[in-house]
Structures are given as C-alpha cells and as structure tokens.
Design an enzyme around this catalytic site. Structure first.
Site, PDB file in Angstrom:
ATOM      1  CB  SER A 130       5.345  66.784  20.915  1.00 28.46           C
ATOM      2  OG  SER A 130       4.971  67.113  19.611  1.00 28.46           O
ATOM      3  CE1 TYR A 154      -0.109  65.682  23.154  1.00 28.42           C
ATOM      4  CE2 TYR A 154       0.740  66.966  21.122  1.00 28.42           C
ATOM      5  CZ  TYR A 154       0.932  66.053  22.053  1.00 28.42           C
ATOM      6  OH  TYR A 154       1.841  65.150  21.887  1.00 28.42           O
ATOM      7  CE  LYS A 158       3.303  65.800  24.864  1.00 30.25           C
ATOM      8  NZ  LYS A 158       3.353  64.606  25.917  1.00 30.25           N
TER       9      LYS A 158
END
Ligand code: NAD
Ligand code: WQD
Length: 350
Positions: A130, A154, A158
C-alpha cells in the site's frame, strides 16, 4: 500450453473479486480463498456469472489463512503456479484500536501462507502492499525508493510483511516476489454487479460518498480544508479498480517471464493528484446527486498530498492506468445505484 493455476487469497474482497474476474477472462484457472470476515460469497458468485464459460475455471473455498490444515488441503488439491495475496484487514482506525487483531490476522495469516507455499514448492508471490508505507511523504510523486515508515498499525503490518519477504528471498533465491503498492482504488466493474461493499461505517472517501448519494447517510464530512493544496482539501491518487486489477495481470506476466526478478516493488497509481472536493464534484456530475458537505478538522494521521510515480510500472510491467476520475465515478455510481445496500439484498435472498 496448460492454463496456469493461481491461488487468490482474499478473493471475495473488493480488489480480489475484480482481479479474479480478469484472471478468468485471461484464461487462468483460479482457486479463490477467503474467510468471508469482510466480504460476501455473493461477490464470487457474481464473478462466476460475469465470467461466462470461464466460470468452470473457478473454485472458491472458505478458508482462514491461519488455518494451516485447511490451507494445506487447498495446496494438496492443486499445484499452483503463483499466489496473489490480498487477504488481510485494512481499516486504519480499527488497526490502532485493535492492534493484536491486525497483527494476528495479517502477520500470522501471511506467515502461514508463505510456509505452506514453501512446503508445496510454490515460490511465486504477489503481495498487496500500500501507499501507506510511504507514511507522510516529504515530496511527490512517491517513487518506490522513497523511505518507508508506518503511520499506523495497519501500515506496520504491510512494512513487516515486505521486510519478511525481502528476508525470505535473501535466504532462498528461488522465490520470485512482487509487492504492488496501491494508491487509492475506487470505482467498480462497469456491469455494476461487483463493487466495494464495506461493513459498517465506511472509512474511505468514495464508499462514504456513495452511501450519501443513495440516502444511507446525510452528509460527507470533509476532513480538513486548510491544507496547502489547490482548494485546501487532501489530495490523493485515485485509481480505477479495473486498472488496478489489470496491474496484477501485468505483474503476473512479469513473474512468469523474468525468472530472476527476485523481490521487486511497483506502485500502482495514475500519477495524478485529485482533491476531495474535485472527487465530490466528479461524483455529483456522474450521479446527478447533490452531496451535502460538512467541513471539519483534519483527520489525525492524514497526509496532505500523496500521489504515485508510475514510471517504474510503465517501464518494467508495461502497464499504465487507462481510466480517469469521470469513469471511476460513473462506474462507482452504477454499482451504487444498482446495489444501494451492497450485497446485502442478494445475501438475504439466498
Ligand atoms: P477487502 O476487505 O475487500 O478484501 C480483503 C479480503 O481478505 C476480505 O474479503 C476478507 O474477508 C479477507 N480476509 C481477511 N483476513 C483473512 C484471513 N485471515 N484469511 C482469509 N481471508 C481473509 O479489502 P480490499 O480493498 O480488497 O484489499 C485487498 C488487499 O489490498 C488488502 O491486503 C489491503 O490491505 C490491500 N490494500 C487495499 C487498499 C484499498 O484502499 N482498498 C489500498 C492498498 C492496499
Ligand atoms: C482520502 C481523502 C481524507 C473520508 C487509506 C489508507 C491507505 C489505503 C487507502 C489501504 C483524504 C478524505 C476521507 C471521509 C474525507 N488503504 N476523506 N472524508 O486516507 O488516502 O488512504 O485508504 O492500504 O492505507 O490510509 O484514503 O479514502 O480514507 O481518504 O474528507 O469521510 O479523503 O481526509 O484526504 P487515504 P481515504
């Protein structure tokens, strides 16, 4: 040549469902797995309908990636040529409130998947990363070489997964790994049969706008109008979901053609920045609906301007986004007007 077998994790989700459809249309055989934690099986049934004859090449299994036994069974049933790994939790705010849920699901799910892949000799891997890994970029456009940082839990999942993959490749060069760093995927399949259907209150801009347009919410709260941007609102790189799905086909081709790719990363964006107010105006035009706005403070953690450098993907994957915000809003509205409550109505019929 026999059709290649692709495992798609998170295959009933927003990006997964659109990518599965394109894979089927390109002649791949697909096994899609998903825990259905954040999606509906209706999505994969619709993908099968849209795929026509190619639906014979699609299998869906409800599997949580942390269930090693179930995953081993999936790998025992099919020899996969590659895995596209979408499965994960993605709500930024929730990740900060419930870090262990995110670390457990995203990290243990991915570790289990990578271990089972290695055990079955499948070492071709595409991972959904992302633009969040660029944190608060000091300049734009973001190139793949920019320093990486985690702005929230979050984002940290990643970054950890990217690091894990780099280590795995260092230890065993048989692995071929591509990270695709998505910018802001929006829109839907032009049929209006599949699209984004978040559970609960949407966190992201366009799903919220869509729910205002169909009367589910009274107004959009615009987070921040004092940024140093053209109209004071945040600027992002919105990319049509069809272009994003297509980027996976390009990455897969690269993975199969270039056996020495190692561990590579590509941005998937359009390279263009659009403000919140520009996006709202484009959606109002496409839908003919007025979106009432409430101007509010900045959302904590938000960056000001984020958009992609697309050069690397253009040169090395031979891929570039085709659609602009008009098509994104047109297709988003088509999906919303046909499915104002997402897959819910179809779920209660079945
Ligand atoms: P989504 O929530 O629609 O799809 C993810 C799917 O993964 C869901 O169907 C969910 O049920 C499934 N899942 C979650 N944990 C699982 C587990 N342990 N086992 C099996 N299935 C599990 O999200 P999306 O927008 O399609 O995102 C797909 C991927 O792309 C995610 O990894 C996300 O972090 C990443 N991504 C998304 C965006 C975005 O804005 N949508 C941007 C950048 C990256
Ligand atoms: C876009 C713009 C908001 C909602 C997030 C994740 C990122 C990636 C994509 C997964 C910003 C504004 C939003 C609203 C608003 N996902 N906004 N009112 O923040 O760029 O990125 O999704 O990897 O990791 O962080 O996307 O759609 O939430 O926001 O004004 O109700 O819209 O402030 O400027 P974001 P977004």
């Amino acid at each position: 040549m026999a059709a290649k077998n692709i495992l798609v994790t998170g295959g009933t989700g927003y990006i997964g469902s659109h990518t599965v459809l394109q894979l089927l249309q390109e002649g791949f055989r697909v096994v899609a797995v998903d825990s259905l934690y954040n999606s509906s099986e209706v999505a994969i049934n619709r993908v099968a309908e849209l795929a026509g004859d190619a639906k014979k090449n699609l299998v869906f299994e409800q599997v949580d990636l942390r269930d090693r036994e179930a995953l081993n069974k999936v790998f025992a049933s099919t020899k996969f040529d590659a895995v596209i790994h979408f499965a994960g939790l993605k709500a930024v705010g929730e990740s900060v409130q419930r870090p262990l849920l995110y670390y457990n699901n995203n990290l243990i799910g991915t570790i289990t998947l990578l271990e089972v892949m290695a055990a079955h000799g499948c070492k071709n891997f595409i991972f959904s990363s992302s633009a969040t890994v660029y944190g608060w970029p000091k300049q734009v456009p973001c190139t793949e070489e920019f320093p990486l940082s985690a702005a929230n839990v979050y984002g940290r999942t990643k970054l950890i997964i990217e690091d894990m993959c780099r280590d795995i490749h260092k230890s065993d060069s048989d692995w071929n790994i591509i990270f695709l760093r998505y910018f802001n995927p929006v829109g839907a399949h032009p049929s209006g049969e599949i699209g984004e259907d978040p559970r609960g209150i949407p966190n992201n801009l366009m799903p919220f706008v869509q729910q205002v347009a169909v009367g589910r919410r009274p107004a959009l709260t615009v987070y921040g109008s004092d940024y140093s941007t053209k109209d004071g609102t945040g600027v992002r790189d919105y990319i049509h979901i069809l272009d994003l799905a297509d980027g996976h086909l390009a990455a897969l081709k690269k993975l199969f053609q270039d056996k020495s790719i190692g561990c590579e990363v590509y941005n998937l964006g359009t390279g263009k920045g659009t403000s919140v107010l520009e996006m709202v105006a484009a959606f109002e035009k496409a839908s003919g609906k007025k979106i009432p706005l409430i101007m509010a403070d900045r959302r904590p953690g938000d960056a000001e301007i984020v958009y992609a450098s697309t050069e690397k993907a253009e040169q090395e994957l031979n891929w570039r986004a085709k659609y602009g915000i008009e098509e994104m809003c047109r297709d988003q509205w088509n999906w919303a007007s046909k499915n104002p409550y997402g897959y819910e109505a179809a779920e209660s019929e079945s």
